[in-house]
Design a protein around this motif. Structure first.
Motif, short mmCIF file in Angstrom:
data_model
loop_
_atom_site.label_atom_id
_atom_site.label_comp_id
_atom_site.label_asym_id
_atom_site.label_seq_id
_atom_site.Cartn_x
_atom_site.Cartn_y
_atom_site.Cartn_z
N PRO A 67 2.69 -5.05 7.93
CA PRO A 67 3.13 -4.07 8.94
C PRO A 67 3.84 -2.87 8.33
O PRO A 67 3.67 -1.75 8.79
N LYS A 68 4.63 -3.11 7.26
CA LYS A 68 5.41 -2.01 6.70
C LYS A 68 4.51 -0.98 6.03
O LYS A 68 4.62 0.23 6.26
N ALA A 69 3.57 -1.46 5.20
CA ALA A 69 2.63 -0.56 4.55
C ALA A 69 1.78 0.16 5.59
O ALA A 69 1.48 1.35 5.46
N PHE A 70 1.42 -0.58 6.66
CA PHE A 70 0.58 0.03 7.68
C PHE A 70 1.34 1.11 8.44
O PHE A 70 0.76 2.13 8.83
N ALA A 71 2.65 0.91 8.62
CA ALA A 71 3.46 1.94 9.28
C ALA A 71 3.44 3.23 8.48
O ALA A 71 3.34 4.33 9.04
N THR A 72 3.51 3.09 7.15
CA THR A 72 3.43 4.28 6.29
C THR A 72 2.08 4.97 6.48
O THR A 72 1.99 6.20 6.62
#
Lengths: 157, 137, 137, 157
Positions: A67-72
């Protein structure tokens, strides 16, 4: 033979004798033609489409990472500069696809006469512009709508 | 045979000459692979554009769920392989045309290396999405 | 060349003659691949039939557990690859024999495309079963 | 040359002279032979077996997708029409396997004389019918028994 590159222009005639193969005149010699631009554009859009595909792979990899990488990644695809990039990718893919279809038609031996080429060129440009515009507006619209709905629901990541 | 009759003394078959391949037998593969991947990319990228309409603006959970479905994973993998194979072939021709001399070979290898790595990254991302998707369901 | 010396006037390169392939350089690969995949399919499909005796009528949990075992996943993947490769080769010959003219090339590419996608889908299904199976155990 | 297709039948003799290659008579000219039917059946069953393999992959994909998709697949494999399809697939695979083994034997240079071919043909048909029947009855029986046991235990999905 003064230039070593000329060795590449040595061929054999059917009777086996060595001959100097003819060399095309340099690009600057030719008169401007639309088909010239379309031809080199097909290569350029191919390169741009490859770059876009690389971005697409990074997007997938971000989704796979978490989720964190995808938020970026979403920050990139959500902001205007990123969306301009995406539209550029889309238009390149559409152009390269249209150009590719023309190539496949030419390979089958059709539409390769001078008049046909000159008639089809502007059509290809028109189709590219139309399809790209419709897809870009549609995709950005859908994406914006969904992103807003998600943000409202408070579950946007 | 009469020696006075002119004839061609070339060690090359008429079939090979007609095909333009010579004896090696591999002149047209690059051209063919470029066309076949191009034809495959028509339905695959159409599918991808349709998927982007379903997925544009979606959040992480939706994308993972989407990528975890076997059919989507299959189409994505096929798209990724076809794309980077086609890109490799196309970029190779561009390098052949514009990069001369000593830089030619390293550039060609670099193109092949980078496009292969990108394709591999894409395939691994899909595999991971399949794994992640099945964990959640 | 002396006309009185007897010599063979065959339109074929010496290399091609030695290899027994003709000028194209790839005449026997298709035939061999068809036989090798056929021979591989004998044990693999026998294994599959035996598995179906163990699995016929089973529910989802049992199938997932079965597909998640490394040995089963290995055999399944090998079976899927051999099956669709063999199918591709066989269908290609049928297309060559019965589809003529303009439809021939697109049909051939379509056969290759569809069989490849089916094989890929099967492999992904196995991967997903392996993942799902390892979650449960 | 009145028919353009005849151009494909032009070959060269080893001395280089052009000759007309011999053409097989049309299918309708031949007398009916069992081996004809068996040969074309080998192709047909190959196509059917491929279709069945596609169904098998869909079955696997349904199992991979989840219990709901698998329940749908089970409805297909559990109902009489679906089972008829499965039996057809099974028989095709058995026939194609028997035919394939015969081909491998022929490739090794054996059993390819006229009498041997005519003797082996009916044997192949018999083996196919026997093996198919035994496997079909066995598999359907096992599947029905297990499905009933699962339904009784109340854990059928």
């Amino acid at each position: 033979m003064q230039d070593i590159r000329k060795a590449l222009y040595v061929g054999t005639r059917s009777d086996g004798r060595l001959i100097q193969r003819p060399m095309s005149p340099h690009l600057q010699i030719y008169r401007y033609r639309l088909s010239m631009v379309l031809s080199i554009s097909n290569r350029l859009t191919g390169v741009v489409a490859t770059g876009g595909a690389a971005l697409g792979v990074f997007w997938l990899a971000a989704a796979a990472k978490g989720p964190k990488a995808f938020a970026t990644a979403r920050k990139v695809t959500g902001n205007p500069a990123g969306q301009l990039l995406l539209v550029g990718w889309l238009a390149s893919v559409v152009y390269h696809t249209v150009g590719g279809i023309r190539h496949l038609i030419w390979d089958s031996g059709k539409r390769y006469d001078k008049e046909e080429l000159n008639k089809d060129g502007p059509v290809a440009v028109g189709v590219t512009a139309g399809v790209s515009a419709v897809l870009a507006v549609g995709l950005l619209g859908v994406a914006a709508k969904r992103a807003r709905a998600l943000a409202k629901a408070g579950k946007a990541s | 045979m009469n020696a006075s009759v002119p004839h061609i003394e070339v060690m090359r078959s008429q079939l090979g000459r007609a095909r333009g391949l010579g004896a090696g037998g591999s002149g047209t593969e690059h051209w063919w692979a470029e066309r076949v991947t191009a034809a495959s990319l028509l339905p695959l990228s159409t599918w991808f554009v349709v998927q982007m309409f379903r997925l544009g603006g979606a959040d992480h959970a939706d994308v993972v769920k989407w990528g975890g479905k076997p059919v989507n994973a299959t189409m994505l993998t096929a798209l990724i392989i076809a794309t980077f194979y086609h890109a490799q072939l196309g970029l190779q021709v561009i390098v052949d045309d514009y990069v001369h001399g000593k830089a030619h070979l390293p550039t060609r290898i670099l193109v092949k290396f980078v496009t292969s790595l990108l394709g591999l990254l894409g395939v691994f991302a899909v595999v991971k999405l399949v794994v992640a998707g099945s964990r959640r369901s």
